[in-house]
Design a protein around this motif. Structure first.
Motif, mmCIF file in Angstrom:
data_model
loop_
_atom_site.group_PDB
_atom_site.id
_atom_site.type_symbol
_atom_site.label_atom_id
_atom_site.label_comp_id
_atom_site.label_asym_id
_atom_site.label_seq_id
_atom_site.Cartn_x
_atom_site.Cartn_y
_atom_site.Cartn_z
ATOM 1 N N VAL A 189 -0.068 13.380 2.756
ATOM 2 C CA VAL A 189 1.035 13.529 3.718
ATOM 3 C C VAL A 189 1.227 15.010 4.051
ATOM 4 O O VAL A 189 1.484 15.382 5.207
ATOM 5 C CB VAL A 189 2.342 12.899 3.173
ATOM 6 N N ALA A 190 1.047 15.848 3.029
ATOM 7 C CA ALA A 190 1.262 17.287 3.228
ATOM 8 C C ALA A 190 0.236 17.903 4.175
ATOM 9 O O ALA A 190 0.448 19.004 4.701
ATOM 10 C CB ALA A 190 1.231 18.007 1.878
ATOM 11 N N LYS A 191 -0.866 17.228 4.417
ATOM 12 C CA LYS A 191 -1.890 17.763 5.323
ATOM 13 C C LYS A 191 -1.514 17.573 6.798
ATOM 14 O O LYS A 191 -2.104 18.197 7.686
ATOM 15 C CB LYS A 191 -3.238 17.075 5.064
ATOM 16 N N ALA A 192 -0.574 16.692 7.072
ATOM 17 C CA ALA A 192 -0.199 16.416 8.466
ATOM 18 C C ALA A 192 0.732 17.513 8.980
ATOM 19 O O ALA A 192 1.567 18.013 8.237
ATOM 20 C CB ALA A 192 0.493 15.062 8.560
ATOM 21 N N VAL A 244 -1.513 8.518 5.410
ATOM 22 C CA VAL A 244 -2.460 9.013 4.407
ATOM 23 C C VAL A 244 -3.892 8.722 4.852
ATOM 24 O O VAL A 244 -4.777 9.578 4.788
ATOM 25 C CB VAL A 244 -2.153 8.386 3.034
ATOM 26 N N PHE A 245 -4.121 7.506 5.340
ATOM 27 C CA PHE A 245 -5.467 7.143 5.771
ATOM 28 C C PHE A 245 -5.940 8.050 6.913
ATOM 29 O O PHE A 245 -7.085 8.528 6.923
ATOM 30 C CB PHE A 245 -5.524 5.674 6.191
ATOM 31 N N LEU A 302 -11.737 5.099 2.404
ATOM 32 C CA LEU A 302 -10.759 5.007 1.306
ATOM 33 C C LEU A 302 -11.456 5.252 -0.033
ATOM 34 O O LEU A 302 -10.993 6.037 -0.864
ATOM 35 C CB LEU A 302 -10.091 3.629 1.315
ATOM 36 N N LYS A 303 -12.597 4.568 -0.244
ATOM 37 C CA LYS A 303 -13.328 4.685 -1.506
ATOM 38 C C LYS A 303 -13.757 6.137 -1.729
ATOM 39 O O LYS A 303 -13.603 6.692 -2.821
ATOM 40 C CB LYS A 303 -14.538 3.742 -1.480
ATOM 41 N N ALA A 304 -14.256 6.753 -0.662
ATOM 42 C CA ALA A 304 -14.731 8.136 -0.782
ATOM 43 C C ALA A 304 -13.608 9.100 -1.151
ATOM 44 O O ALA A 304 -13.858 10.171 -1.699
ATOM 45 C CB ALA A 304 -15.364 8.572 0.543
ATOM 46 N N HIS A 305 -12.372 8.718 -0.874
ATOM 47 C CA HIS A 305 -11.247 9.589 -1.201
ATOM 48 C C HIS A 305 -10.518 9.158 -2.460
ATOM 49 O O HIS A 305 -9.394 9.593 -2.722
ATOM 50 C CB HIS A 305 -10.275 9.668 -0.018
ATOM 51 N N GLY A 306 -11.155 8.273 -3.217
ATOM 52 C CA GLY A 306 -10.617 7.940 -4.534
ATOM 53 C C GLY A 306 -9.531 6.879 -4.541
ATOM 54 O O GLY A 306 -8.838 6.708 -5.548
ATOM 55 N N VAL A 307 -9.370 6.154 -3.426
ATOM 56 C CA VAL A 307 -8.377 5.082 -3.406
ATOM 57 C C VAL A 307 -8.937 3.879 -4.166
ATOM 58 O O VAL A 307 -10.106 3.523 -4.002
ATOM 59 C CB VAL A 307 -8.054 4.672 -1.948
ATOM 60 N N ARG A 308 -8.114 3.277 -5.022
ATOM 61 C CA ARG A 308 -8.542 2.067 -5.738
ATOM 62 C C ARG A 308 -8.582 0.896 -4.769
ATOM 63 O O ARG A 308 -7.576 0.593 -4.116
ATOM 64 C CB ARG A 308 -7.556 1.748 -6.870
ATOM 65 N N LEU A 309 -9.729 0.253 -4.663
ATOM 66 C CA LEU A 309 -9.871 -0.908 -3.776
ATOM 67 C C LEU A 309 -10.109 -2.159 -4.610
ATOM 68 O O LEU A 309 -10.949 -2.163 -5.508
ATOM 69 C CB LEU A 309 -11.040 -0.716 -2.823
ATOM 70 N N ALA A 310 -9.352 -3.212 -4.325
ATOM 71 C CA ALA A 310 -9.611 -4.521 -4.926
ATOM 72 C C ALA A 310 -9.855 -5.446 -3.750
ATOM 73 O O ALA A 310 -8.909 -5.885 -3.099
ATOM 74 C CB ALA A 310 -8.417 -4.970 -5.756
ATOM 75 N N GLY A 311 -11.135 -5.689 -3.456
ATOM 76 C CA GLY A 311 -11.462 -6.378 -2.208
ATOM 77 C C GLY A 311 -11.071 -5.465 -1.058
ATOM 78 O O GLY A 311 -11.434 -4.288 -1.031
ATOM 79 N N GLN A 312 -10.277 -6.007 -0.136
ATOM 80 C CA GLN A 312 -9.836 -5.187 0.994
ATOM 81 C C GLN A 312 -8.479 -4.533 0.730
ATOM 82 O O GLN A 312 -7.924 -3.884 1.611
ATOM 83 C CB GLN A 312 -9.751 -6.056 2.253
ATOM 84 N N THR A 313 -7.951 -4.761 -0.460
ATOM 85 C CA THR A 313 -6.622 -4.240 -0.782
ATOM 86 C C THR A 313 -6.717 -2.846 -1.397
ATOM 87 O O THR A 313 -7.366 -2.659 -2.434
ATOM 88 C CB THR A 313 -5.893 -5.194 -1.747
ATOM 89 N N ARG A 324 0.728 7.767 -6.377
ATOM 90 C CA ARG A 324 1.830 8.611 -5.934
ATOM 91 C C ARG A 324 1.366 10.020 -5.533
ATOM 92 O O ARG A 324 1.717 10.517 -4.465
ATOM 93 C CB ARG A 324 2.854 8.703 -7.080
ATOM 94 N N GLU A 325 0.569 10.640 -6.387
ATOM 95 C CA GLU A 325 0.167 12.031 -6.147
ATOM 96 C C GLU A 325 -0.711 12.117 -4.902
ATOM 97 O O GLU A 325 -0.630 13.065 -4.116
ATOM 98 C CB GLU A 325 -0.599 12.604 -7.346
ATOM 99 N N MET A 326 -1.573 11.102 -4.759
ATOM 100 C CA MET A 326 -2.463 11.060 -3.606
ATOM 101 C C MET A 326 -1.665 11.015 -2.298
ATOM 102 O O MET A 326 -1.999 11.693 -1.320
ATOM 103 C CB MET A 326 -3.338 9.819 -3.735
#
Lengths: 510, 510
Positions: free
Chosen positions: A96-99, A288-289, A73-84, A89-91
């Motif tokens: 989703v469009a890759k599936a 997304v994940f 998640l971190k490597a793909h730019g997702v904001r992490l607060a602890g495990q959350t 929106r854009e991400m």
């Protein structure tokens, strides 16, 4: 007498003779849904729900309990607060469009490959019950023999296109290795596509390895041979076992069904709208994940949803609220351009009685009208999913045949209109034996060979059997007539060698 | 113990206390269908069918076996060749346009008046069976007591808005006067709207006279107090009994349901498209004729349709083909701007088992999605309509409650979305006892109080009852708790005096 007729019917099914719709086992192809889809919610309502889901994912977030997942998640730019994890929106739109919008899952018999998504429907048996029920022995813990029986019954049905996964939990086998026996049983006793284990990353890896033995390691990266069920531990978390399995399958490019598991009033709000906001958010997070793990991984937008009885806390299946949620979840899936999984022959009832049947159609008919692409639990479900019923399986299967016919839709060709018959049969006459009727004799109407349409007198004289009594006779006849599809002995040996090695290696968790 | 709880439940229903959805008998209003309608056929397919119907009516014609009817047709410019009437396209459009799009049928209790047509649904019990079934006594000939029992059960249900007509045939009464006892029983034991007799013009006139006694002769010309079932003797003929009744009711401006009675493969072609061509033609002929008798007469476009099993000739209920016909017949009715009657809880099964329930929902759910305005047979139907089942009635009624809730649709208001709950319940938490859940406790989810949602253990300890066993207890409890609605003694006396006079006058047909 009834027994003898049943056995003959069973043999006909298994032995390919006579039935105009099913001359070979599984010869009937997946139904293609070209009818209108029932779109319950307005575009405006869909937009309100989707926007609320995006806000939930962005502002409140969803927990990922797995160190490798956090790194991804971190490597793909997702904001992490602890495990959350907080997704923007854009991400979400980007990943989703890759599936893929639809994909093909391989079967051991290539004629039984299934298309997941698009206009295709796939019916698979019940998944997960620790108990089985039949009229003779009542309810008891499921065993490997039951698992294999349901694989065989599913194989014999022309209306089930997929062998499913954990049809029942084989409770007589050790927990830490039973996934091997389940995957092997799907391969050994059927040639329809099947699901992999999701009980741990290691078990998922074992499932992949066995699929590689059957199909080849390269082939399954081209088209998946496994389609596996990743449940969200709702509300708003993915646990380490599911994430471990997800990562393993996505890395091997195997199919995934990302499914929030929601009882409105318990893991979701006591409101259908709010439940859909949560469902959409959770499923999107998983989709997304998976695309972050391996872009292009085949994923299905899943929706397992019903409500509890707020007075007792008991889950209620077949409820009107769950129908509404199902239709709208399907609209969301199509909005995202993703294959959709939901529905099934759900029932709260303990036995295959009227309640079970009412409940089942109250979910399954909406399942069809909503164009659910992958229908797990399409046969056999009882008691809120705690029990797989032998008679229920046989009865549900009758309905699946009817849905196949329904989806053929309305024929307004010259033959469909029968104008000459309309003009020539006189007032008060009848259409029995007209040239048109004779020409359409075998295909005009779907025929259940288990439901009773006889006169009361004939029905009474033949034992006044209820539907579940007839189904009891039928399932035994099918199992008696079952013949296994061919399996290359060298492949069988390789699979067994792998299983034996793994059974020696796997250490039970404490 | 079970008996005691059942009786309490029954009393609560009948006695108005506690149930959030039904604090008074019948307090629940007709459901209003504001959801999308399932439109199965394309506009193009509808046009093909309608055009073929018009050609059938114009070129082939339909027979009217009644001298007065022939005179009326001739007077309105219909081409007659013997008894065969040929209707032109423009004439059909002209007379169909004279029928109201919706109308109100009077009930003895004005709070129970029903709207027939538009977005309103009306549920009425089964009609016509000569037999009844219950678990204790099995199948037997229906008697007046059974008729009255079903009137009472219908009265007690908040989900049946209409008392129906010949709920069962009271075979213990003389044929030539039993219509009087049936109409009287509807008035005496219920205050919901009801249907008139159609067995002859004289019996129809008796029904009108009794309605005049209850509502007043002028009032029922303003708004009909009777809604009666005119079946076409398909293919392509209206018989003298039906035409006599039709003319009598239309002259008194009472409501009519014009219904082709079609089994595809027997009275109609072995094809859904052709069956719809015939159905549309026959219903339109009846509608047009009623408007010729008395322009503005309230008429309903009826469609009773299923198929036979071509191998045995037996009628099949709940078939996939009949679902398709139902959806498209509804589209035709809306195209004509007419209220629509079709569907119901049809079943071929002899008892309230799984087959009966599967079949019933396979028709009734499409009935709801197709926005059928008047649903006869919405509870109690068994054995292809030959039997009214007590347990089946109670079970079907449970489903009707669910459909009421379904039709409330999706709520995307702030309360429906529950956004605060979604944000504040932590990952892995639950929504039990949140402020939102508490605020929505009574209304969030529909609750069946007959279906079983308990644990297996509890269900087993309480007797492991199947749904029809519970329904058996329930119907007796309802009948035990039944209290008749008030009937003005002077009116009662007038009705009885009329009946006694007519019973002395009517000469049985030989």
């Amino acid at each position: 007498m009834a027994q003898r007729r049943e056995r003959r019917t069973g043999r006909r099914r298994a032995g390919l003779a006579g039935d105009p719709e099913a001359e070979a086992v599984g010869r009937i192809a997946q139904p293609v849904h070209r009818l209108p889809i029932y779109e319950l919610a307005s575009e405006e309502a869909l937009e309100i729900i989707h926007r609320a889901s995006l806000e939930l994912l962005s502002d409140v977030g969803i927990d990922f309990y797995h160190p490798e997942a956090e790194a991804i998640l971190k490597a793909h730019g997702v904001r992490l607060a602890g495990q959350t994890a907080h997704f923007d929106r854009e991400m979400i739109a980007e990943y989703v469009a890759k599936a893929p919008r639809q994909f093909t899952q391989l079967a051991r018999n290539p004629a039984r490959n299934v298309v997941i998504g698009g206009d295709y429907l796939t019916f698979a048996p019940v998944y997960g019950p620790p108990f089985v029920y039949d009229r003779d022995r009542g309810r008891r813990e499921a065993r490997l023999l039951d698992f294999q029986n349901f694989v065989k019954l599913t194989y014999l049905s022309p209306y089930l296109h997929h062998s499913g996964g954990t049809i029942v939990e084989p409770t007589d086998l050790p927990v830490h290795t039973r996934h091997l026996d389940m995957v092997y049983s799907h391969i050994r006793y059927s040639d329809k596509p099947f699901m992999g284990s999701v009980t741990s990353a290691g078990n998922a890896a074992d499932s992949v390895r066995m699929a590689e033995l059957v199909f080849g390691a390269e082939a399954i990266r081209e088209q998946p041979a496994l389609l596996s069920l990743i449940n969200i531990s709702s509300p708003r978390r993915l646990d380490d076992r599911m994430l471990g399995s997800l990562i393993t399958y996505a890395q091997a490019r195997q199919g995934l069904i990302i499914t929030p598991f929601l009882f409105s009033g318990a893991m979701a709000p006591a409101a259908v709208g709010g439940t859909l906001v949560q469902l959409n958010a959770e499923a999107l997070a998983g989709v997304v994940f998976a695309q972050m793990v391996n872009p292009g991984t085949p994923v299905v937008f899943g929706a397992f949803q019903t409500n509890i009885d707020l007075q007792s806390g008991a889950p209620v299946f077949g409820s009107p609220e769950s129908q509404i949620a199902l239709y709208v979840a399907g609209q969301l899936a199509r909005r995202h351009g993703l294959p959709f999984r939901s529905g099934g022959m759900f029932a709260s009832s303990k036995v295959a009685d009227a309640q079970a049947a009412y409940e089942s159609v109250m979910v399954m008919l909406p399942t069809v009208l909503a164009k659910v692409n992958f229908v797990l639990h399409a046969a056999g479900w009882l008691e809120g999913g705690l029990t797989a019923g032998y008679e229920k399986f046989i009865l549900d299967e009758q309905l699946l045949g009817m849905f196949h016919k329904f989806l053929q839709g309305l024929d307004v060709s010259a033959n469909g209109l029968a104008l000459e018959s309309l003009a020539t049969v006189p007032p008060g006459g009848h259409h029995l034996g007209t040239p048109h009727t004779i020409a359409n004799f075998r295909t005009a109407f779907h025929r259940s060979d288990l439901f009773d349409y006889n006169s009361f007198e004939q029905w009474y004289e033949e034992g006044a059997q209820t539907a579940d009594e007839r189904a009891n006779t039928r399932y035994k006849a099918w199992l008696g007539d079952y013949e296994a599809p061919m399996l290359d002995p060298a492949l069988d040996e390789a699979l067994q060698a792998f299983m034996n090695r793994r059974k020696a290696d796997i250490v039970p968790e404490m």
